[in-house]
Design a protein around this motif. Sequence first.
Motif, PDB file in Angstrom:
ATOM      1  N   GLY A 206       0.801  -1.221   0.000  1.00 12.22           N
ATOM      2  CA  GLY A 206       0.000   0.000   0.000  1.00 12.22           C
ATOM      3  C   GLY A 206       0.826   1.260   0.000  1.00 12.22           C
ATOM      4  N   GLU A 207       2.143   1.146  -0.145  1.00 17.52           N
ATOM      5  CA  GLU A 207       3.009   2.324  -0.188  1.00 17.52           C
ATOM      6  C   GLU A 207       3.124   2.763  -1.660  1.00 17.52           C
ATOM      7  OE1 GLU A 207       6.677   1.372   1.709  1.00 17.52           O
ATOM      8  OE2 GLU A 207       5.711   0.704   3.574  1.00 17.52           O
ATOM      9  N   TYR A 208       2.008   3.336  -2.151  1.00 19.92           N
ATOM     10  CA  TYR A 208       1.881   3.597  -3.584  1.00 19.92           C
ATOM     11  C   TYR A 208       2.841   4.680  -4.071  1.00 19.92           C
ATOM     12  CZ  TYR A 208      -2.391   1.032  -2.642  1.00 19.92           C
ATOM     13  OH  TYR A 208      -3.290   0.088  -2.229  1.00 19.92           O
ATOM     14  N   ARG A 209       3.079   5.683  -3.265  1.00 26.45           N
ATOM     15  CA  ARG A 209       3.973   6.757  -3.706  1.00 26.45           C
ATOM     16  C   ARG A 209       5.405   6.238  -3.850  1.00 26.45           C
ATOM     17  NH1 ARG A 209       3.345  12.020  -4.304  1.00 26.45           N
ATOM     18  NH2 ARG A 209       5.159  13.414  -4.187  1.00 26.45           N
ATOM     19  N   GLN A 210       5.887   5.452  -2.835  1.00 29.92           N
ATOM     20  CA  GLN A 210       7.231   4.903  -2.918  1.00 29.92           C
ATOM     21  C   GLN A 210       7.343   3.910  -4.081  1.00 29.92           C
ATOM     22  OE1 GLN A 210       5.390   5.227  -0.312  1.00 29.92           O
ATOM     23  NE2 GLN A 210       6.526   6.015   1.471  1.00 29.92           N
ATOM     24  N   ALA A 211       6.258   3.136  -4.282  1.00 26.13           N
ATOM     25  CA  ALA A 211       6.268   2.193  -5.405  1.00 26.13           C
ATOM     26  C   ALA A 211       6.362   2.949  -6.732  1.00 26.13           C
ATOM     27  CB  ALA A 211       5.018   1.321  -5.370  1.00 26.13           C
ATOM     28  N   ALA A 212       5.617   4.065  -6.841  1.00 25.52           N
ATOM     29  CA  ALA A 212       5.650   4.844  -8.078  1.00 25.52           C
ATOM     30  C   ALA A 212       7.050   5.379  -8.342  1.00 25.52           C
ATOM     31  CB  ALA A 212       4.641   5.988  -8.000  1.00 25.52           C
ATOM     32  N   THR A 213       7.761   5.768  -7.261  1.00 28.36           N
ATOM     33  CA  THR A 213       9.131   6.247  -7.440  1.00 28.36           C
ATOM     34  C   THR A 213      10.010   5.143  -8.023  1.00 28.36           C
ATOM     35  OG1 THR A 213       8.872   7.794  -5.601  1.00 28.36           O
ATOM     36  CG2 THR A 213      11.121   7.231  -6.263  1.00 28.36           C
ATOM     37  N   GLY A 214       9.860   3.914  -7.514  1.00 30.61           N
ATOM     38  CA  GLY A 214      10.640   2.793  -8.040  1.00 30.61           C
ATOM     39  C   GLY A 214      10.309   2.514  -9.494  1.00 30.61           C
ATOM     40  N   LEU A 233       1.140   3.370 -13.788  1.00 32.00           N
ATOM     41  CA  LEU A 233      -0.296   3.615 -13.912  1.00 32.00           C
ATOM     42  C   LEU A 233      -1.060   2.969 -12.760  1.00 32.00           C
ATOM     43  CD1 LEU A 233      -0.785   3.049 -17.760  1.00 32.00           C
ATOM     44  CD2 LEU A 233      -0.408   5.196 -16.545  1.00 32.00           C
ATOM     45  N   ARG A 234      -0.657   1.757 -12.378  1.00 26.82           N
ATOM     46  CA  ARG A 234      -1.350   1.058 -11.288  1.00 26.82           C
ATOM     47  C   ARG A 234      -1.189   1.819  -9.976  1.00 26.82           C
ATOM     48  NH1 ARG A 234       0.802  -3.600 -11.993  1.00 26.82           N
ATOM     49  NH2 ARG A 234       2.399  -3.496 -10.368  1.00 26.82           N
ATOM     50  N   SER A 235       0.001   2.335  -9.705  1.00 28.63           N
ATOM     51  CA  SER A 235       0.221   3.086  -8.464  1.00 28.63           C
ATOM     52  C   SER A 235      -0.566   4.392  -8.469  1.00 28.63           C
ATOM     53  CB  SER A 235       1.707   3.372  -8.283  1.00 28.63           C
ATOM     54  OG  SER A 235       2.430   2.166  -8.130  1.00 28.63           O
ATOM     55  N   ALA A 238      -4.181   3.460  -7.845  1.00 28.24           N
ATOM     56  CA  ALA A 238      -4.439   3.020  -6.469  1.00 28.24           C
ATOM     57  C   ALA A 238      -4.352   4.181  -5.486  1.00 28.24           C
ATOM     58  CB  ALA A 238      -3.442   1.930  -6.082  1.00 28.24           C
ATOM     59  N   GLY A 239      -3.489   5.159  -5.745  1.00 30.28           N
ATOM     60  CA  GLY A 239      -3.325   6.271  -4.826  1.00 30.28           C
ATOM     61  C   GLY A 239      -4.236   7.439  -5.101  1.00 30.28           C
ATOM     62  N   PRO A 316       4.454  13.166 -18.209  1.00 28.80           N
ATOM     63  CA  PRO A 316       5.359  14.203 -18.713  1.00 28.80           C
ATOM     64  C   PRO A 316       6.631  13.562 -19.282  1.00 28.80           C
ATOM     65  CG  PRO A 316       5.487  14.108 -16.326  1.00 28.80           C
ATOM     66  CD  PRO A 316       4.412  13.137 -16.725  1.00 28.80           C
ATOM     67  N   LEU A 317       7.061  14.056 -20.426  1.00 28.34           N
ATOM     68  CA  LEU A 317       8.250  13.522 -21.091  1.00 28.34           C
ATOM     69  C   LEU A 317       9.285  14.636 -21.270  1.00 28.34           C
ATOM     70  CD1 LEU A 317       6.640  11.420 -23.997  1.00 28.34           C
ATOM     71  CD2 LEU A 317       7.243  10.647 -21.696  1.00 28.34           C
ATOM     72  N   ARG A 318      10.543  14.274 -21.049  1.00 28.50           N
ATOM     73  CA  ARG A 318      11.651  15.163 -21.364  1.00 28.50           C
ATOM     74  C   ARG A 318      12.682  14.348 -22.127  1.00 28.50           C
ATOM     75  NH1 ARG A 318      13.606  16.104 -16.770  1.00 28.50           N
ATOM     76  NH2 ARG A 318      12.387  17.938 -16.157  1.00 28.50           N
ATOM     77  N   ASP A 319      13.012  14.797 -23.305  1.00 28.80           N
ATOM     78  CA  ASP A 319      13.963  14.074 -24.161  1.00 28.80           C
ATOM     79  C   ASP A 319      13.505  12.648 -24.420  1.00 28.80           C
ATOM     80  OD1 ASP A 319      15.569  16.340 -24.181  1.00 28.80           O
ATOM     81  OD2 ASP A 319      16.677  15.696 -22.390  1.00 28.80           O
ATOM     82  N   GLY A 320      12.193  12.465 -24.561  1.00 28.77           N
ATOM     83  CA  GLY A 320      11.638  11.160 -24.886  1.00 28.77           C
ATOM     84  C   GLY A 320      11.487  10.223 -23.713  1.00 28.77           C
ATOM     85  N   ARG A 321      11.863  10.646 -22.484  1.00 29.19           N
ATOM     86  CA  ARG A 321      11.778   9.771 -21.317  1.00 29.19           C
ATOM     87  C   ARG A 321      10.784  10.350 -20.321  1.00 29.19           C
ATOM     88  NH1 ARG A 321      18.315   9.016 -20.455  1.00 29.19           N
ATOM     89  NH2 ARG A 321      18.751   8.118 -22.514  1.00 29.19           N
ATOM     90  N   ILE A 322      10.200   9.447 -19.529  1.00 29.50           N
ATOM     91  CA  ILE A 322       9.235   9.877 -18.522  1.00 29.50           C
ATOM     92  C   ILE A 322       9.949  10.752 -17.502  1.00 29.50           C
ATOM     93  CG2 ILE A 322       7.611   9.109 -16.767  1.00 29.50           C
ATOM     94  CD1 ILE A 322       7.270   6.532 -18.354  1.00 29.50           C
ATOM     95  N   ALA A 323       9.372  11.953 -17.287  1.00 28.23           N
ATOM     96  CA  ALA A 323      10.037  12.927 -16.419  1.00 28.23           C
ATOM     97  C   ALA A 323       9.337  13.095 -15.076  1.00 28.23           C
ATOM     98  CB  ALA A 323      10.105  14.281 -17.130  1.00 28.23           C
ATOM     99  N   GLY A 324       8.319  12.319 -14.808  1.00 32.93           N
ATOM    100  CA  GLY A 324       7.618  12.462 -13.535  1.00 32.93           C
ATOM    101  C   GLY A 324       6.500  11.456 -13.424  1.00 32.93           C
ATOM    102  N   ARG A 325       5.862  11.417 -12.250  1.00 33.40           N
ATOM    103  CA  ARG A 325       4.757  10.483 -12.034  1.00 33.40           C
ATOM    104  C   ARG A 325       3.566  10.866 -12.918  1.00 33.40           C
ATOM    105  NH1 ARG A 325       6.530  11.801  -6.902  1.00 33.40           N
ATOM    106  NH2 ARG A 325       7.593  10.108  -5.786  1.00 33.40           N
TER     107      ARG A 325
END
Length: 720
Positions: A206-214, A233-235, A238-239, A316-325
């Motif tokens: 249930g630690e969705y924020r920490q999971a999203a960081t991983g 997307l799942r995190s 769920a959060g 959000p994308l920066r230089d083609g990579r995910i830049a945030g949750r």
Amino acid sequence: MTGHAAWSSGLRALGFRHTAELLGAWGVRPGFKVLDGLWFRGRGMTWLRVDEAYVEAQREHWRREGGPQRAKATALLDRAAEILGTDPMGLRRVVVHELVLLLQDHPDGISVPAAVELGVDKDEAAELVAAVTACLKPAGRLDGEAAGSIHEALTGRQLCRAERYAARLAGVVADPELRALLASVAELRAGTDEALARADALHRKGEYRQAATGYLVTARYAVDEPRALTGLLRSAEAGAPVAPGLLPVRAEAGHDGVTVTWNAATDQGGTILYRVLRHPPGKPHRHTEVGVPGAATQVTDTAAVPGSRVRYAILPLRDGRIAGRPRISDPLLVAPEVRELTLSAGRPGVSATWRAPAAAVAIRALREHDDGETEVTCRQDGFEDGPLEPGTYSYEIHCEYPGSDRRTVRSPGVTARVEVEEWPRPVESLTGEQHTATGPVRLSWIPPARGEVLLVPWKGPPPEPGAELPDGFTAKLPQPPLSSPLLEPAAGTSVRITAVTVLGSHAVAGPSVLVEAQTPVRGMTAERGPDDTVRLGFEWPDPAPVVLVGWRQSGVARERRVTRSAYLREGLSLAANGEALDVAVAPLPSDDAEFVISGEGHIRVPSRIRLSYRLVKPGWRAGARRLVEVRAELPGAAPGATDCPDFLLVGRESIAPLHPRHGIEELRLTGDRLAAGEPVRAEIDLRGRTKPYLLRGFLLGAGAPAAQLDHPPADTLVVR
């Protein structure tokens, strides 16, 4: 190298098979070495190493003498300088890779002649061929695309793509560089799996924020790893808060698709693009790309299936990579509502119109009032609901769509309210009474339960009975209402009266009647012709286009229609015998005239005047003398009161006269004398006339055409 496909395409455009041909195009002799660096044969016994100075010299040659291919060649040499700047042996590895691919497809196979033909120095050709042969065992062939693109995939952090290339190179005895690339792929996979396992464990706790960081960290160094994106997307799902309307991504279903909007990211530096994903709630692994990443903060998803439930995520994308949750929307039922909903209250009740989505299979309407909720039968574009009592009504309109489980899905619905006011009742029937054909018409009706009745003169087509009239209708009347129900229009005019019921500002049309006053037929005349015809004359009763002519003779009635144009062009003649006849001429009313004030004209045509004559020999000793007896029958007229013609007896030798001027006048009797009503006798002396001498009677004067002369037997008119 990265961009190997574009590099190879550029070489082919210049007509080169491999990079060494580009680098050896100017100022060197044929042949190059590739086993210990990349070398070209110079002057004499010297060899020139391919370094930055060498590449610059080649570039200068192309600038001076490159012709139309100058721009393409210098662009490739610029890229070659970049490769050398990052790896001094980079161009050598590029050439070796190209030679392996060319040798395995060469007509002579992987052989020394083939290597020499490709430009390799003959002193190195055998050793190169042996090395290539050993490298390709046991697969026997190098996958050119995989070998040329695996480095680019790793550089772009496309782990799954690099793994696919590595699998295609598994049967090749790799050189140290390729072995290092394959090892990097395996190492990146192990690290990715370990990071995903840790993030999954956090999510289960249930630690969705920490999971999203991983998941986010993993997605950044393995950009095409689907489990990392699914975990993100799942995190986020769920959060997310349960209460709707609190999430930063808004989605609204419309007729043209689902419109997704969000606020621009403010905590991200650099140029940010947004990637939009759609997935069923609770099933992020089934996500679908919506459009292509862009800088806009709104997108319309035209591929969302009506009747389905979806969520939207913004990455959000920066230089083609995910830049945030990711940011995520509330669950949305893709069930667009009707639009342009309009409710109108009138006397019959409430009418509604709208534009329905094309995908809707049905529209449902619910009416709510004091007596509860009632479903209203409706069409795809509206409904008519009534009759309704005065009051406030609320309508809720829903669209229905086929759901994924074959059940109908209903939209949340849109609501609108309307006020139904009290309306007048229309007049049920409008009748008239006319005592004579030429007299006025008196209108009558039964007063309705609500409202005041006005008799309104109406120009043009009348409204349908029961039709609502515009508010304030009575203030805009072209003519004032009748003050009396007695109608007597001027001759040659008509008036249409509509019974209108008025209550407050509302008015309702009732039935209408058309009363027509005909122009009287005046100046009627009748004149008998020489044959069995009667010619009529009269003043045409404008504006009637047609009149009806009727006549009765000998107990038989006949009639015919006569148009104005035919009458003015040809006149009017009736077929009739000599007996008296009664003639009536009446203008025909309009087809829709309920009452007609007649303008009929009459004339009586008396019987035709009939005359007869005979010749009598006064005695056996009379010789050429003859006694002429003329009788006049004057039916229906007093003696002397009719226009009786003159009688003329004409004789001619050998041939009977056919005209009064075709012989000798033997006797003339005036019409006045004959009109006395008694037989007139006169003696004529035919002595001196050449025998045989033939006689014949004629009628003269104004009354002659309308009179009839009966002749005696022909032999009695011959004097011998």
